[in-house]
Write an enzyme that holds these catalytic residues in place. Structure first.
Site, short mmCIF file in Angstrom:
data_model
loop_
_atom_site.label_atom_id
_atom_site.label_comp_id
_atom_site.label_asym_id
_atom_site.label_seq_id
_atom_site.Cartn_x
_atom_site.Cartn_y
_atom_site.Cartn_z
N GLY A 216 2.31 2.32 10.72
CA GLY A 216 3.23 3.44 10.54
C GLY A 216 3.92 3.87 11.83
CG ASN B 43 -1.70 1.20 1.45
OD1 ASN B 43 -1.79 2.04 0.56
ND2 ASN B 43 -2.31 1.33 2.63
CD1 TRP B 44 3.36 0.89 -2.93
CD2 TRP B 44 3.56 2.13 -4.78
NE1 TRP B 44 4.05 0.15 -3.85
CE2 TRP B 44 4.18 0.88 -5.01
CE3 TRP B 44 3.55 3.06 -5.82
CZ2 TRP B 44 4.80 0.56 -6.21
CZ3 TRP B 44 4.17 2.74 -7.03
CH2 TRP B 44 4.79 1.50 -7.22
CE LYS B 45 -0.20 3.24 4.76
NZ LYS B 45 -0.15 3.36 6.20
CD GLU C 258 -3.02 5.47 6.69
OE1 GLU C 258 -2.95 5.49 5.45
OE2 GLU C 258 -2.16 4.93 7.41
CD GLU D 144 -3.53 -2.58 7.23
OE1 GLU D 144 -2.44 -2.84 6.69
OE2 GLU D 144 -4.14 -1.51 7.06
CB SER E 194 5.18 -1.73 11.91
OG SER E 194 4.74 -0.40 12.16
CG HIS F 179 -5.85 1.81 5.09
ND1 HIS F 179 -5.42 2.82 5.91
CD2 HIS F 179 -4.85 0.91 5.01
CE1 HIS F 179 -4.18 2.54 6.31
NE2 HIS F 179 -3.81 1.39 5.78
N GLY G 214 2.84 -1.07 4.27
CA GLY G 214 2.85 0.35 3.92
C GLY G 214 4.27 0.82 3.67
N GLY G 215 4.88 1.41 4.69
CA GLY G 215 6.20 2.02 4.55
C GLY G 215 7.24 1.14 3.87
#
Ligand code: PGA
Length: 256
Positions: A174, A9-11, A98, A168, A214, A96, A235-236
């Protein structure tokens, strides 16, 4: 046996240049290996077509991070399922944290999107997860149950073939704080039981449940090694080949 899905997930990250370079590096990483795992990347909307063109030929699927439930019309700023299909998208991430917490999406909206995406032929990665205060108040399972029931309302057992669940925990996204393998396994086992109770034991056995929060090369193998963890939503660490490559490889190793 369920096939691992390793999803990135590149956000709201990358540019056209860095996104296509990342897609190209990932394509190089997987090309010609006939991987026993599925790999999915979810870039921002503007880069979907370019990433599809670069990563698609190496067998990497491409997904969006959101979609709208109406087919077309006066919905300024929204993107429909057909538009995503049109440019070669295979999947969409919905619910998600966010989007739930920053964009204030509720279960009802997530459910409408989920149904529209499935009916339009996209695989849905439906995210669920508790806040830290909910975990501390011992409400994790109640929150998961509510989000599952809300997101999957009126979704049939047959349609579940196009649904992947992503657990999640919000406190792990994150933050560098990963759920322990035991915490992840406990939540995943609960979600699988929920699927068996709400649907059938076949649906529960066949539905993939990813862990997200993470995930990095150092913890991927232990998390993916849990009985009820069928992949990762990253993600990251999905933003570089150096990090995402080894997470894919952890899934490959465990599939042997
Ligand atoms: P993270 O994000 O890997 O950066 O924690 C995961 C996610 O939000 O999907």
């Amino acid at each position: 046996m369920r096939r691992y899905l390793i999803a990135g997930n590149w956000k709201m990250n990358t540019s056209l240049e860095t996104g296509t370079a990342l897609a190209s590096g990932l394509a190089d990483h997987v090309r010609g290996r006939d991987l026993p795992v599925d790999v999915l990347v979810c870039p921002p909307f503007p880069y979907l077509a370019a990433v599809k063109a670069t990563a698609g030929e190496a067998g990497i699927s491409v997904g969006a991070q959101n979609c709208y439930f109406e087919a077309s019309g006066a919905f300024t700023g929204e993107v429909s399922v057909d538009m995503l299909k049109d440019i070669g998208c295979d999947s969409v991430i919905l619910g998600h944290s966010e989007r739930r917490h920053v964009l204030k999406e509720c279960d009802d909206m997530i459910n409408k999107k989920t149904k529209a995406a499935i009916e339009g032929g996209l695989q849905v990665v439906l995210c669920v997860g508790e806040l830290l205060e909910e975990r501390e108040a011992d409400k994790t399972e109640a929150v998961l149950d509510e989000q599952m029931a809300g997101g999957l309302k009126d979704v049939s057992a047959e349609q579940m073939a196009n649904v992947v669940i992503a657990y999640e925990p919000v406190w792990a996204i994150g933050t560098g704080k990963t759920a322990s393998p035991e915490q992840a396994e406990q939540a995943h086992a609960h979600l699988r039981k929920w699927l068996a109770d709400r649907y059938t034991s076949e649906v529960a056995e066949q539905t993939r449940i990813l862990y997200g929060g993470s995930v990095k090369p150092a913890n991927a193998k232990e998390l993916l090694g849990q009985q009820n963890v069928d992949g990762a939503l990253v993600g990251g660490a999905s933003l570089t080949v150096d990090n995402f490559g080894p997470i894919i490889d952890a899934g490959v190793e465990l599939s042997a």
